[in-house]
Design a protein around this motif. Sequence first.
Motif, PDB file in Angstrom:
ATOM      1  N   PHE A   1      34.017  -3.306 -13.703  1.00  0.00           N
ATOM      2  CA  PHE A   1      32.822  -4.104 -13.449  1.00  0.00           C
ATOM      3  C   PHE A   1      32.041  -3.543 -12.267  1.00  0.00           C
ATOM      4  O   PHE A   1      32.613  -3.017 -11.312  1.00  0.00           O
ATOM      5  CB  PHE A   1      33.200  -5.554 -13.151  1.00  0.00           C
ATOM      6  N   GLN A   2      30.761  -3.663 -12.369  1.00  0.00           N
ATOM      7  CA  GLN A   2      29.859  -3.266 -11.288  1.00  0.00           C
ATOM      8  C   GLN A   2      29.006  -4.461 -10.898  1.00  0.00           C
ATOM      9  O   GLN A   2      28.209  -4.943 -11.709  1.00  0.00           O
ATOM     10  CB  GLN A   2      28.969  -2.094 -11.733  1.00  0.00           C
ATOM     11  N   ASP A   3      29.232  -4.972  -9.695  1.00  0.00           N
ATOM     12  CA  ASP A   3      28.545  -6.181  -9.224  1.00  0.00           C
ATOM     13  C   ASP A   3      28.797  -7.350 -10.167  1.00  0.00           C
ATOM     14  O   ASP A   3      27.890  -8.150 -10.495  1.00  0.00           O
ATOM     15  CB  ASP A   3      27.037  -5.937  -9.090  1.00  0.00           C
ATOM     16  N   GLY A   4      30.060  -7.458 -10.661  1.00  0.00           N
ATOM     17  CA  GLY A   4      30.431  -8.588 -11.502  1.00  0.00           C
ATOM     18  C   GLY A   4      29.983  -8.482 -12.939  1.00  0.00           C
ATOM     19  O   GLY A   4      30.013  -9.480 -13.672  1.00  0.00           O
ATOM     20  N   ALA A   5      29.585  -7.308 -13.377  1.00  0.00           N
ATOM     21  CA  ALA A   5      29.108  -7.137 -14.746  1.00  0.00           C
ATOM     22  C   ALA A   5      29.606  -5.807 -15.297  1.00  0.00           C
ATOM     23  O   ALA A   5      29.902  -4.879 -14.537  1.00  0.00           O
ATOM     24  CB  ALA A   5      27.575  -7.191 -14.795  1.00  0.00           C
ATOM     25  N   PRO A   6      29.724  -5.682 -16.624  1.00  0.00           N
ATOM     26  CA  PRO A   6      30.107  -4.389 -17.213  1.00  0.00           C
ATOM     27  C   PRO A   6      29.065  -3.323 -16.907  1.00  0.00           C
ATOM     28  O   PRO A   6      27.919  -3.639 -16.550  1.00  0.00           O
ATOM     29  CB  PRO A   6      30.173  -4.697 -18.715  1.00  0.00           C
TER      30      PRO A   6
END
Length: 389
Positions: A230-235
């Motif tokens: 995850f990147q900043d809470g997102a895929p």
Amino acid sequence: MQNLRSRGQLHAGWGTPACRAPVSIPARIAVAARPPTRVHALPVGDVAHDLHAHIQTAFDLADAAAAAASSSSSSDGGFLAPVSNSLETVLKTIQEQLDRFHVPYSYGYSILILTAIVKLVTLPLTKKQVESSMAVQSLKPRIDMIKARYGDDQKKIKRETDFLYQQAGVNPLAGCLPSLGTIPIFIGLYRSLTNVATEGLLDTQGFYWIPSLAGPTSISVRGTEWLFPFQDGAPPIGWQAASPYLVLPVLLIICQYISSSVISPPIDPNAENANTQRALYAFLPLMIGWFALNVPSGLGLYYLSNTVMTTLIQVWLRKLGGADVQINELGPITKVGTARRMGSVATDDEAWSPSAAYTAALEADAAAAAAAAAAGAGPAGMVQQQQQA
């Protein structure tokens, strides 16, 4: 276990000649012979032998492994190339015909249709495997009695169990080859679908909520790189782009658990590998769902459709009378030390006589007992026996 409706068998010892008590054989025991009983949809009981359950588990594992392995295979490699190439040709033909009639999502529906065709072609093999499994499972109560009687004496347990299978007319290995025979077909189907995705034919082909049957993986994004880390809470591709591709794996896991609860036989809590079976049943759907995250959605669509069709076929065979199980009538299960005669009295020509294997086993037991008694009696016992003679 449902009482099998046929008459006319001798039930000695534990309700079957194979589970005998050490008693002498009467000179004449009348019995009326009957042909094998035809049983429809025997209730699925505990697993008599874990063989068929592991065959099914191995089959699912082979499906998942084939999907991962086939992503790097070429369309003309491997000894299964004729199978995969033929299925790929069928898939393209179905898609062209659907396009001809302006059917939307033609490639998605062609995958479903090809899956259904393969399931129909392999249905006789599946039916044979299920019938063999159900026949073995119907003998589970009798096998438990054999194990309870002989305890840790594995030699006698094996001998009595073999006699039981012989008297029942059941081959416990009859369902193995049909199960193994279907695996190359489904591996070929996986490779054909992977070849189509590799050729780029699915890039612009969506299916309802799925943007592309070739996604979310690609040449540049392999495995779960589209989802993790995850990147900043997102895929990496964002939740908006990733969410449609997560629906199929989630549905697949749910369907796998439903399928397992419907068609898998109950686990014997007293079995040595009971915990292993529970772990397999709990972990296998998750593993299948994980593989679905690593392959194009076209293969995930196949996973889902194959699971649903397999469940429906198993329910039809096991629950709705589709399986035609044939097993010789052994009569009701009786307690140790009892004997029972069923059927009308036979004529002189119909007098019962034990099988050669049965007689040989009794003679071997008697000889072993006599030898043991003679050895334990010593010289005095031998003199006494000579005087009695």
